[in-house]
Design an enzyme around this catalytic site. Structure first.
Site, short mmCIF file in Angstrom:
data_model
loop_
_atom_site.label_atom_id
_atom_site.label_comp_id
_atom_site.label_asym_id
_atom_site.label_seq_id
_atom_site.Cartn_x
_atom_site.Cartn_y
_atom_site.Cartn_z
N GLU A 206 4.41 4.78 4.21
CA GLU A 206 3.77 6.04 4.65
C GLU A 206 4.86 6.95 5.21
OE1 GLU A 206 1.94 9.02 5.14
OE2 GLU A 206 0.45 7.53 4.54
N THR B 183 -13.07 5.36 3.78
CA THR B 183 -12.23 6.13 4.69
C THR B 183 -12.75 7.56 4.74
OG1 THR B 183 -10.72 6.91 2.97
CG2 THR B 183 -10.20 4.79 4.01
N ARG B 184 -12.14 8.36 5.60
CA ARG B 184 -12.64 9.74 5.71
C ARG B 184 -12.41 10.49 4.43
NH1 ARG B 184 -8.65 13.73 7.72
NH2 ARG B 184 -6.70 12.59 7.91
N ASP C 58 -11.15 10.77 -5.43
CA ASP C 58 -12.44 11.48 -5.47
C ASP C 58 -12.31 12.77 -6.27
OD1 ASP C 58 -10.72 12.42 -3.45
OD2 ASP C 58 -12.37 13.41 -2.39
N ASP D 110 -2.77 12.06 -2.31
CA ASP D 110 -2.98 13.50 -2.15
C ASP D 110 -3.29 14.12 -3.51
OD1 ASP D 110 -2.46 13.82 0.70
OD2 ASP D 110 -0.43 13.18 0.21
N LYS E 245 -4.55 22.26 -7.01
CA LYS E 245 -4.17 23.45 -7.79
C LYS E 245 -3.30 23.06 -8.97
CE LYS E 245 -4.28 26.60 -3.89
NZ LYS E 245 -3.51 27.06 -2.76
N GLU F 45 -12.86 9.25 1.34
CA GLU F 45 -14.02 8.95 0.50
C GLU F 45 -15.25 9.70 1.02
OE1 GLU F 45 -14.89 4.84 -0.26
OE2 GLU F 45 -16.75 5.35 -1.28
N ASP G 70 9.39 7.26 1.64
CA ASP G 70 8.83 7.73 0.37
C ASP G 70 8.67 6.54 -0.57
OD1 ASP G 70 8.56 8.75 -2.22
OD2 ASP G 70 9.92 10.42 -1.84
N GLU H 253 0.84 -1.19 0.00
CA GLU H 253 0.00 0.00 0.00
C GLU H 253 0.88 1.25 0.00
OE1 GLU H 253 -3.03 0.71 3.05
OE2 GLU H 253 -3.97 2.09 1.62
C1 LIG Z 1 -4.90 11.63 1.22
S1 LIG Z 1 -4.02 10.48 2.18
C2 LIG Z 1 -4.89 8.95 1.89
C3 LIG Z 1 -4.61 7.92 2.91
C4 LIG Z 1 -5.27 6.54 2.70
N1 LIG Z 1 -4.79 5.91 1.49
C5 LIG Z 1 -6.77 6.63 2.72
O1 LIG Z 1 -7.39 6.38 1.68
O2 LIG Z 1 -7.32 6.93 3.79
C6 LIG Z 1 -2.53 10.23 1.27
C7 LIG Z 1 -1.39 9.70 2.10
O3 LIG Z 1 -0.28 9.43 1.26
C8 LIG Z 1 0.91 9.76 1.97
N2 LIG Z 1 1.97 9.98 0.97
C9 LIG Z 1 2.07 10.97 0.06
N3 LIG Z 1 3.15 10.83 -0.71
C10 LIG Z 1 3.78 9.69 -0.27
C11 LIG Z 1 4.95 9.01 -0.66
N4 LIG Z 1 5.72 9.47 -1.67
N5 LIG Z 1 5.30 7.90 0.00
C12 LIG Z 1 4.54 7.42 1.03
N6 LIG Z 1 3.41 8.03 1.44
C13 LIG Z 1 3.02 9.15 0.81
C14 LIG Z 1 0.52 10.98 2.78
O4 LIG Z 1 1.37 11.16 3.90
C15 LIG Z 1 -0.91 10.66 3.17
O5 LIG Z 1 -0.98 10.02 4.42
#
Ligand SMILES: C[S@@+](CC[C@H](N)C(=O)[O-])C[C@H]1O[C@@H](n2cnc3c(N)ncnc32)[C@H](O)[C@@H]1O
Length: 256
Positions: free
Chosen positions: A113, A235-236, A203, A167, A171, A238, A144, A88
């Site tokens: 994460e 999840t929150r 979304d 994410d 923008k 969605e 990362d 994931e």
């Molecule tokens: C909008 S959240 C969605 C979290 C989860 N997948 C959900 O649906 O609830 C996106 C997550 O991706 C993580 N993230 C962003 N870029 C990343 C990267 N290059 N490597 C690991 N995690 C990353 C962020 O820290 C964030 O927690």
């Protein structure tokens, strides 16, 4: 587990067309939101991180999100067995990760994460779901994913990659920060087993369109489904999208 600081001769990172022998910079898909964890998540971190959050070598130091490109993770060693592996990317606070690991004990789940409070929250969810134990098929790497996945896992070894609600960087001037890029699509194509699947959800309509363009341009991948991913819980992200009137798009890709 530690990796050798000097890549062994012939290590594929050295021959990698993108990486070569240069040190890796992190991607721009995230800003590192520090922040303190709520006490319960910190307590879960303190209890479980040693067992669940993998120690990986980081040439730029402890706080870095970039894993040594010479380091290879061996899932069989980590999980103590050979089982289909789900990776994931951006597990957030761990809803899909914990639900997946619980519902599919025959598969191993490895999450990437960069947001430590999210990992703490995931550990708290794991603990609640199990009544106070670690899930043997769940591990997290605090790194990362876009960079680490180019080198950390053996190509052709991942049954599923999940990228749920990455994410959105809505923008236009931030679109370049989105994690779904041609390079990332190539990384995922490298990792999938022949019967593997990359599942994505968003979304944001324009991100869904961009995903289809970008991933569709990766010659090794083809779109196989737009149905909701089987193990994806609400999840929150969605909920927030739906409440704001946005449509949820699921995409699943397989190797050609
Ligand atoms: C909008 S959240 C969605 C979290 C989860 N997948 C959900 O649906 O609830 C996106 C997550 O991706 C993580 N993230 C962003 N870029 C990343 C990267 N290059 N490597 C690991 N995690 C990353 C962020 O820290 C964030 O927690």
């Amino acid at each position: 587990m530690t990796g050798s600081p000097t890549p062994p001769p012939g290590h594929f990172a050295l021959r990698h067309p993108v990486i070569g022998p240069r040190p890796l910079a992190r991607t721009r898909s995230f800003t590192r939101r520090g922040g303190r964890m709520p006490r319960t998540h910190q307590a879960a971190w303190d209890r479980w991180a040693d067992r669940v959050v993998l120690e990986v070598p980081r040439p730029a130091g402890e706080g870095s999100t970039v894993v040594d490109p010479a380091y290879r993770l061996d899932p069989e060693e980590v999980f103590g067995r050979r089982a289909p592996l789900v990776v994931e990317v951006g597990s957030g606070s761990g809803d899909a990760l914990v639900a997946g690991a619980l519902q599919e004990p025959g598969r191993d789940f490895l999450a990437f994460e960069v947001w430590r409070p999210g990992i703490g929250h995931a550990l708290a969810k794991m603990e609640t779901a199990t009544g106070g134990a670690a899930l043997p098929n769940l591990r997290v790497v605090e790194a990362d994913a876009a960079v680490s996945l180019r080198t950390m896992l053996e190509p052709g070894t991942v049954r599923e990659v999940w990228t749920f609600f990455p994410d959105p960087w809505p923008k236009a001037r931030h679109h370049k920060r989105r994690i779904v890029t041609p390079e990332f699509a190539a990384t995922v194509a490298d990792l999938l087993t022949p019967d593997g699947t990359w599942r994505l959800a968003t979304d944001w309509d324009d991100y869904a369109v961009a995903m289809r363009e970008v991933v569709g341009a990766e010659p090794r991948l083809r779109l196989v489904s737009t149905d909701r991913a089987p193990l994806r819980p609400v999840t929150r992200f969605e909920r927030r999208g739906t409440e704001a009137g946005r449509t949820i798009t699921d995409l699943a890709y397989a190797l050609r």
